[in-house]
Motif scaffolding. Structure first.
Motif, PDB file in Angstrom:
ATOM      1  N   ALA A 139       0.828  -1.202   0.000  1.00  0.00           N
ATOM      2  CA  ALA A 139       0.000   0.000   0.000  1.00  0.00           C
ATOM      3  C   ALA A 139       0.863   1.253   0.000  1.00  0.00           C
ATOM      4  CB  ALA A 139      -0.939  -0.007   1.208  1.00  0.00           C
ATOM      5  N   GLN A 140       1.981   1.211   0.712  1.00  0.00           N
ATOM      6  CA  GLN A 140       2.869   2.373   0.743  1.00  0.00           C
ATOM      7  C   GLN A 140       3.432   2.666  -0.648  1.00  0.00           C
ATOM      8  OE1 GLN A 140       3.537   4.224   3.835  1.00  0.00           O
ATOM      9  NE2 GLN A 140       3.875   5.598   2.140  1.00  0.00           N
ATOM     10  N   GLU A 141       3.867   1.618  -1.338  1.00  0.00           N
ATOM     11  CA  GLU A 141       4.386   1.812  -2.697  1.00  0.00           C
ATOM     12  C   GLU A 141       3.289   2.316  -3.637  1.00  0.00           C
ATOM     13  OE1 GLU A 141       6.677  -0.549  -6.307  1.00  0.00           O
ATOM     14  OE2 GLU A 141       6.237  -1.619  -4.447  1.00  0.00           O
ATOM     15  N   ASN A 142       2.097   1.746  -3.509  1.00  0.00           N
ATOM     16  CA  ASN A 142       0.987   2.191  -4.351  1.00  0.00           C
ATOM     17  C   ASN A 142       0.646   3.652  -4.087  1.00  0.00           C
ATOM     18  OD1 ASN A 142       0.720  -0.248  -5.652  1.00  0.00           O
ATOM     19  ND2 ASN A 142      -0.884  -1.002  -4.307  1.00  0.00           N
ATOM     20  N   LEU A 143       0.728   4.072  -2.835  1.00  0.00           N
ATOM     21  CA  LEU A 143       0.469   5.470  -2.517  1.00  0.00           C
ATOM     22  C   LEU A 143       1.496   6.363  -3.199  1.00  0.00           C
ATOM     23  CD1 LEU A 143      -1.304   7.483  -1.004  1.00  0.00           C
ATOM     24  CD2 LEU A 143       0.178   7.150   1.008  1.00  0.00           C
ATOM     25  N   GLY A 144       2.747   5.926  -3.235  1.00  0.00           N
ATOM     26  CA  GLY A 144       3.762   6.682  -3.959  1.00  0.00           C
ATOM     27  C   GLY A 144       3.419   6.802  -5.433  1.00  0.00           C
ATOM     28  N   ASP A 145       2.913   5.707  -6.025  1.00  0.00           N
ATOM     29  CA  ASP A 145       2.507   5.746  -7.429  1.00  0.00           C
ATOM     30  C   ASP A 145       1.351   6.731  -7.651  1.00  0.00           C
ATOM     31  OD1 ASP A 145       4.419   3.850  -8.032  1.00  0.00           O
ATOM     32  OD2 ASP A 145       3.010   2.184  -8.177  1.00  0.00           O
ATOM     33  N   ILE A 146       0.418   6.746  -6.708  1.00  0.00           N
ATOM     34  CA  ILE A 146      -0.706   7.680  -6.820  1.00  0.00           C
ATOM     35  C   ILE A 146      -0.207   9.122  -6.747  1.00  0.00           C
ATOM     36  CG2 ILE A 146      -2.768   8.553  -5.623  1.00  0.00           C
ATOM     37  CD1 ILE A 146      -3.272   6.025  -7.251  1.00  0.00           C
ATOM     38  N   TYR A 147       0.689   9.403  -5.805  1.00  0.00           N
ATOM     39  CA  TYR A 147       1.229  10.759  -5.707  1.00  0.00           C
ATOM     40  C   TYR A 147       1.962  11.148  -6.991  1.00  0.00           C
ATOM     41  CZ  TYR A 147       0.150  11.098  -0.713  1.00  0.00           C
ATOM     42  OH  TYR A 147      -0.488  11.167   0.501  1.00  0.00           O
ATOM     43  N   ALA A 148       2.688  10.201  -7.577  1.00  0.00           N
ATOM     44  CA  ALA A 148       3.383  10.487  -8.842  1.00  0.00           C
ATOM     45  C   ALA A 148       2.370  10.778  -9.941  1.00  0.00           C
ATOM     46  CB  ALA A 148       4.285   9.316  -9.225  1.00  0.00           C
ATOM     47  N   ARG A 149       1.281  10.035  -9.962  1.00  0.00           N
ATOM     48  CA  ARG A 149       0.254  10.251 -10.988  1.00  0.00           C
ATOM     49  C   ARG A 149      -0.416  11.606 -10.809  1.00  0.00           C
ATOM     50  NH1 ARG A 149      -1.599  11.125 -15.123  1.00  0.00           N
ATOM     51  NH2 ARG A 149      -3.126   9.903 -16.246  1.00  0.00           N
ATOM     52  N   LEU A 150      -0.705  11.954  -9.555  1.00  0.00           N
ATOM     53  CA  LEU A 150      -1.294  13.266  -9.286  1.00  0.00           C
ATOM     54  C   LEU A 150      -0.335  14.387  -9.672  1.00  0.00           C
ATOM     55  CD1 LEU A 150      -3.054  12.483  -5.888  1.00  0.00           C
ATOM     56  CD2 LEU A 150      -4.178  13.005  -8.064  1.00  0.00           C
ATOM     57  N   ALA A 151       0.950  14.180  -9.405  1.00  0.00           N
ATOM     58  CA  ALA A 151       1.955  15.170  -9.806  1.00  0.00           C
ATOM     59  C   ALA A 151       1.988  15.304 -11.330  1.00  0.00           C
ATOM     60  CB  ALA A 151       3.333  14.781  -9.277  1.00  0.00           C
ATOM     61  N   ALA A 152       1.934  14.171 -12.021  1.00  0.00           N
ATOM     62  CA  ALA A 152       1.951  14.199 -13.488  1.00  0.00           C
ATOM     63  C   ALA A 152       0.749  14.966 -14.027  1.00  0.00           C
ATOM     64  CB  ALA A 152       1.968  12.772 -14.033  1.00  0.00           C
ATOM     65  N   GLN A 153      -0.418  14.772 -13.417  1.00  0.00           N
ATOM     66  CA  GLN A 153      -1.603  15.505 -13.860  1.00  0.00           C
ATOM     67  C   GLN A 153      -1.432  17.011 -13.643  1.00  0.00           C
ATOM     68  OE1 GLN A 153      -4.906  13.658 -11.757  1.00  0.00           O
ATOM     69  NE2 GLN A 153      -5.396  12.421 -13.549  1.00  0.00           N
ATOM     70  N   ALA A 154      -0.855  17.373 -12.497  1.00  0.00           N
ATOM     71  CA  ALA A 154      -0.638  18.789 -12.218  1.00  0.00           C
ATOM     72  C   ALA A 154       0.349  19.399 -13.210  1.00  0.00           C
ATOM     73  CB  ALA A 154      -0.142  18.974 -10.781  1.00  0.00           C
ATOM     74  N   TYR A 155       1.428  18.666 -13.524  1.00  0.00           N
ATOM     75  CA  TYR A 155       2.395  19.169 -14.502  1.00  0.00           C
ATOM     76  C   TYR A 155       1.772  19.281 -15.891  1.00  0.00           C
ATOM     77  CZ  TYR A 155       5.945  18.142 -10.938  1.00  0.00           C
ATOM     78  OH  TYR A 155       6.691  18.096  -9.782  1.00  0.00           O
ATOM     79  N   ALA A 156       0.956  18.308 -16.271  1.00  0.00           N
ATOM     80  CA  ALA A 156       0.302  18.353 -17.578  1.00  0.00           C
ATOM     81  C   ALA A 156      -0.639  19.548 -17.663  1.00  0.00           C
ATOM     82  CB  ALA A 156      -0.457  17.052 -17.835  1.00  0.00           C
ATOM     83  N   ARG A 157      -1.341  19.795 -16.586  1.00  0.00           N
ATOM     84  CA  ARG A 157      -2.244  20.960 -16.550  1.00  0.00           C
ATOM     85  C   ARG A 157      -1.444  22.260 -16.654  1.00  0.00           C
ATOM     86  NH1 ARG A 157      -6.472  23.394 -18.097  1.00  0.00           N
ATOM     87  NH2 ARG A 157      -7.530  24.676 -16.559  1.00  0.00           N
ATOM     88  N   THR A 158      -0.303  22.320 -15.974  1.00  0.00           N
ATOM     89  CA  THR A 158       0.557  23.497 -16.062  1.00  0.00           C
ATOM     90  C   THR A 158       1.003  23.728 -17.499  1.00  0.00           C
ATOM     91  OG1 THR A 158       1.344  23.129 -13.814  1.00  0.00           O
ATOM     92  CG2 THR A 158       2.686  24.556 -15.200  1.00  0.00           C
ATOM     93  N   GLU A 159       1.367  22.637 -18.197  1.00  0.00           N
ATOM     94  CA  GLU A 159       1.773  22.748 -19.605  1.00  0.00           C
ATOM     95  C   GLU A 159       0.651  23.273 -20.480  1.00  0.00           C
ATOM     96  OE1 GLU A 159       3.289  19.105 -21.260  1.00  0.00           O
ATOM     97  OE2 GLU A 159       5.315  19.905 -21.250  1.00  0.00           O
ATOM     98  N   GLN A 160      -0.577  22.867 -20.176  1.00  0.00           N
ATOM     99  CA  GLN A 160      -1.720  23.357 -20.941  1.00  0.00           C
ATOM    100  C   GLN A 160      -1.931  24.852 -20.708  1.00  0.00           C
ATOM    101  OE1 GLN A 160      -4.968  20.873 -19.654  1.00  0.00           O
ATOM    102  NE2 GLN A 160      -4.656  19.398 -21.317  1.00  0.00           N
ATOM    103  N   LEU A 161      -1.778  25.264 -19.463  1.00  0.00           N
ATOM    104  CA  LEU A 161      -2.008  26.660 -19.123  1.00  0.00           C
ATOM    105  C   LEU A 161      -0.884  27.575 -19.611  1.00  0.00           C
ATOM    106  CD1 LEU A 161      -3.340  26.167 -15.479  1.00  0.00           C
ATOM    107  CD2 LEU A 161      -4.673  26.800 -17.515  1.00  0.00           C
ATOM    108  N   GLU A 162       0.341  27.053 -19.575  1.00  0.00           N
ATOM    109  CA  GLU A 162       1.495  27.848 -19.986  1.00  0.00           C
ATOM    110  C   GLU A 162       2.462  26.950 -20.771  1.00  0.00           C
ATOM    111  OE1 GLU A 162       5.099  30.368 -17.946  1.00  0.00           O
ATOM    112  OE2 GLU A 162       3.234  30.143 -16.810  1.00  0.00           O
ATOM    113  N   PRO A 163       2.183  26.759 -22.074  1.00  0.00           N
ATOM    114  CA  PRO A 163       2.953  25.797 -22.873  1.00  0.00           C
ATOM    115  C   PRO A 163       4.463  26.027 -22.909  1.00  0.00           C
ATOM    116  CG  PRO A 163       0.983  26.495 -24.036  1.00  0.00           C
ATOM    117  CD  PRO A 163       1.088  27.352 -22.813  1.00  0.00           C
ATOM    118  N   GLY A 164       4.919  27.242 -22.782  1.00  0.00           N
ATOM    119  CA  GLY A 164       6.356  27.505 -22.892  1.00  0.00           C
ATOM    120  C   GLY A 164       7.123  27.418 -21.587  1.00  0.00           C
ATOM    121  N   ARG A 165       6.483  26.998 -20.529  1.00  0.00           N
ATOM    122  CA  ARG A 165       7.142  26.952 -19.216  1.00  0.00           C
ATOM    123  C   ARG A 165       8.233  25.880 -19.227  1.00  0.00           C
ATOM    124  NH1 ARG A 165       4.832  29.055 -14.471  1.00  0.00           N
ATOM    125  NH2 ARG A 165       5.977  28.433 -12.626  1.00  0.00           N
ATOM    126  N   ALA A 166       9.476  26.299 -19.094  1.00  0.00           N
ATOM    127  CA  ALA A 166      10.618  25.398 -19.285  1.00  0.00           C
ATOM    128  C   ALA A 166      10.825  24.385 -18.164  1.00  0.00           C
ATOM    129  CB  ALA A 166      11.891  26.236 -19.450  1.00  0.00           C
TER     130      ALA A 166
END
Length: 200
Positions: A139-166
């Motif tokens: 469960a601990q490892e799976n929670l890490g995977d979930i946090y990584a997935r949530l982080a990926a969604q946040a980064y993808a959303r950031t890219e949509q909002l500001e495509p040139g953000r390096a």
């Protein structure tokens, strides 16, 4: 996990789904030897690719012993392997209601939620599993995977909002790299853990 997030980002995670197919310190303390053959029979049918027969045998067993957590857990695993996600969610949810002290059904619920990109529900289920058993490494490892997935969604959303953000593309690339298989670059299927729920 299948991703149903923005088209900008999609990946699969090696989410660890708990199975009831192998030995180890399992529910042996909570069950009698007489029932061991029933579990072994259902497990053998499932391992042999006869999931329909395994489910029928599990259902027959549960009809006579509806409070048996191990067979009910195994039934949820069978439903999951058959692709009956809604039925599996119902089976594991019912286990969490009847046996709230068992962390394993929460882990499997989280895996099912994650497959449907319901990451907040998955996180909540895993946090519950870890409150029940802080040393539950799956469960601990799976929670890490979930946090990584949530982080990926946040980064993808950031890219949509500001495509040139390096600063964002390297972070997305790192998350993709963590879960990519080295040989083909393809993303791995979810491996399976072999422990069973233990009634405490």
């Amino acid at each position: 996990m299948n991703a149903a997030s923005p088209a900008v980002f999609s990946m699969r995670f090696p989410f660890r789904f708990l199975r009831a197919l192998a030995g180890g310190a399992c529910m042996a303390l909570a069950i009698g030897i007489a029932h061991a053959d029933d579990y072994a029979d259902v497990n053998q049918l499932l391992r042999s690719g006869k999931a329909d027969q395994a489910l029928a045998k599990a259902d027959t067993y549960i009809a006579g012993k509806p409070r048996d957590p191990q067979m009910r857990f195994l039934r949820g695993v069978i439903l999951t392997e058959q692709g009956k996600r809604a039925d599996a969610v119902t089976a594991f949810t019912s286990l969490t209601q009847d046996f709230p002290e068992l962390p394993e059904p929460y882990n499997n619920l989280a895996a099912l939620y994650a497959q449907q990109s319901e990451f907040d529900k998955a996180r909540a289920a895993l946090e519950t599993a870890l409150k029940l058993n802080p040393r539950y490494t799956t469960a601990q490892e799976n929670l890490g995977d979930i946090y990584a997935r949530l982080a990926a969604q946040a980064y993808a959303r950031t890219e949509q909002l500001e495509p040139g953000r390096a600063t964002v593309p390297p972070k997305l690339a790192l998350i993709r790299q963590i879960f990519a298989t080295p040989a083909s670059g393809a993303l791995p299927a979810a491996p399976v853990d072999n422990r069973k729920p233990v009634r405490q």
